[in-house]
Design a protein around this motif. Structure first.
Motif, short mmCIF file in Angstrom:
data_model
loop_
_atom_site.label_atom_id
_atom_site.label_comp_id
_atom_site.label_asym_id
_atom_site.label_seq_id
_atom_site.Cartn_x
_atom_site.Cartn_y
_atom_site.Cartn_z
N ASP A 213 0.87 -1.19 0.00
CA ASP A 213 0.00 0.00 0.00
C ASP A 213 0.90 1.23 0.00
O ASP A 213 1.25 1.73 1.06
CB ASP A 213 -0.90 -0.02 1.24
N ASP A 215 0.20 4.17 -1.64
CA ASP A 215 -0.51 5.45 -1.63
C ASP A 215 -1.10 5.77 -0.26
O ASP A 215 -1.68 6.84 -0.05
CB ASP A 215 -1.56 5.53 -2.75
N GLY A 216 -0.93 4.82 0.67
CA GLY A 216 -1.22 5.12 2.08
C GLY A 216 -2.69 5.23 2.45
O GLY A 216 -3.01 5.83 3.47
N ASP A 217 -3.60 4.62 1.65
CA ASP A 217 -5.01 4.70 2.04
C ASP A 217 -5.41 3.53 2.91
O ASP A 217 -6.59 3.33 3.22
CB ASP A 217 -5.92 4.79 0.80
N ARG A 219 -5.14 0.34 2.20
CA ARG A 219 -5.48 -0.89 1.48
C ARG A 219 -4.46 -1.15 0.38
O ARG A 219 -4.05 -0.23 -0.32
CB ARG A 219 -6.89 -0.79 0.87
N ARG A 220 -4.07 -2.41 0.22
CA ARG A 220 -3.15 -2.79 -0.86
C ARG A 220 -4.04 -3.08 -2.07
O ARG A 220 -4.54 -4.18 -2.25
CB ARG A 220 -2.36 -4.03 -0.44
N ASP A 221 -4.24 -2.04 -2.86
CA ASP A 221 -5.28 -2.11 -3.90
C ASP A 221 -4.67 -2.09 -5.30
O ASP A 221 -4.53 -1.04 -5.91
CB ASP A 221 -6.24 -0.92 -3.71
N ASP A 228 -0.12 1.54 -6.08
CA ASP A 228 -0.06 0.28 -5.34
C ASP A 228 0.37 -0.87 -6.26
O ASP A 228 1.20 -1.71 -5.88
CB ASP A 228 -1.42 -0.08 -4.72
CA LIG Z 1 -3.52 1.78 -1.23
#
Ligand SMILES: [Ca+2]
Length: 409
Positions: A213, A215-217, A219-221, A228
């Protein structure tokens, strides 16, 4: 005498060609298959729970899944008749369009690419090339025919494809683990027929091992976040030994003599065996070890492959794949391409000439697509139809030879 078969025949006679009846007649076998599949899911549920998947996660994941995905089985049983020739493999991947789009994405994503390179040490051009080859920069994710529910695909393989049953079970457990982690919900867990997911096409076990993850939101999306997905690809390469600041390999010229197999230093290749860079420049790191590869034999381009080439193969264990990634990456980075091009069984033409070809084919009623200078499947099909019509060997290549024939006919 009464028998189900006779009854079905009678129904068939009674309702002749009514579609409704046809579906009624074919229903019993389908239902039996579905029942077997549902029994299998019930059994598998016990395994999954024993492996630590919560019953709630399992039931949500399988909600509405009642039948195997026949499309997945069709894909799984497809065997190409022949392996694509080397030149065609590269022509389909290292394209001008991919270079152009890669360069545009590089500008657009520069801050993320810098951040990923800082953390994992992987050259951004390599990541862009992987993204292009894996998913056409994410374009395939919008294709509803190709992108399937991963849980259903993997359950289908586990249940109905003896050759992939072990793979299917293993990946299915990993996919359930991904759902349990909360990184993605079941309605967005989409992938290829074999469960390759997101922009960089990770199978569930690889996702669990490498997903990031960045982009730090939280979630590993890899499905919706390009940063990501690219960081996840970089993480895989990094964990498999990628060497920061080093390249993957060099195009070289080879002398007309027998050359050794295995690894030598670049300096030894050059000084002892007369293998030199094709562009005439010196090797920047002469003490690095490299292996000679001739993907199309002695008549095609030759390469000295470095450690990072073998790391790319951890993504997809194929010399062709890793070479295509390297070549496309170099072109995205501004390189001019091969000095010694692939040998093709025809003389290639440029995009302006492909446009001319498309116009003539269109005028003949053989081509219905855009005049865009790209020789996609529509253009190649039209070329084949033309070749058939004039009685020459059907090849479907956008060649100088075909263009000359088209101008004459
Ligand atoms: Ca993410």
């Amino acid at each position: 005498m009464f028998s189900p078969l006779a009854l079905r025949r009678d129904i068939a006679v009674l309702c002749a060609s009514l579609l409704l009846c046809l579906s009624f007649l074919s229903a019993p076998t389908a239902r039996a298959d579905d029942r077997g599949f549902q029994d299998w899911i019930r059994e598998f549920r016990k395994t999954a729970i024993a492996e630590g998947i919560s019953p709630e996660v399992f039931d949500r994941a399988f909600k509405g899944i009642t039948s195997p995905d026949q499309w997945v089985l069709d894909k799984a049983s497809y065997q190409p008749e022949f392996k694509a020739p080397v030149w065609q493999y590269f022509d389909n991947r290292v394209t001008k369009g991919a270079v152009r789009r890669g360069q545009a994405k590089k500008k657009e994503l520069q801050p993320w690419l810098d951040k990923i390179e800082q953390r994992f040490g992987v050259n951004p051009n390599i990541l862009l090339a992987i993204w292009s080859i894996e998913s056409s920069f994410g374009a395939i994710l919008d294709n509803d025919t190709v992108m399937r529910n991963v849980i259903r695909s993997l359950a289908t393989l586990a249940y109905a494809d003896p050759q992939r049953s072990k793979f299917g079970r293993q990946q299915l457990l990993a996919a359930l683990e991904i759902l349990q982690s909360g990184d993605i919900d079941e309605s967005h867990l989409m992938g290829s027929w074999a469960g390759a997911m997101g922009h960089t096409q990770f199978i569930p076990t690889s996702y669990l091992a490498y997903a990031v993850d960045i982009d730090g939101d939280g979630r590993r999306d890899i499905w919706n976040s390009v940063p990501d997905a690219l960081a996840t690809a970089a993480s895989l390469l990094s964990k498999n030994g990628w060497r920061r600041g080093e390249t993957w390999g060099y195009e070289v010229t080879i002398p007309d003599r027998k050359l050794p197999a295995g690894e030598l230093t670049l300096a030894d290749w050059q000084n002892k065996w007369g293998v030199k860079r094709a562009n005439g420049k010196p090797f920047p790191r002469p003490n690095d070890k490299a292996e000679l590869k001739l993907p199309a034999g002695r008549d095609g381009p030759a390469f000295l492959m470095l450690k990072n080439f073998f790391v790319i193969k951890r993504y997809n264990n194929s010399d062709r794949y890793a070479t295509a990634v390297g070549l496309l990456a170099d072109r995205i980075g501004g390189g001019s391409g091969l000095v010694h091009d692939w040998e093709r069984p025809f003389t290639p033409i440029d995009s302006t000439q492909v446009e001319e070809m498309q116009k003539i084919l269109k005028a003949k009623g053989l081509y219905k697509g855009e005049i865009d200078g790209k020789a996609g499947s529509g253009t190649r099909g039209a070329i084949e139809a033309f070749e058939k019509s004039i009685g020459v060997e059907v090849q479907g290549y956008p060649s100088k030879e075909v263009l000359e024939q088209l101008r004459k006919h």
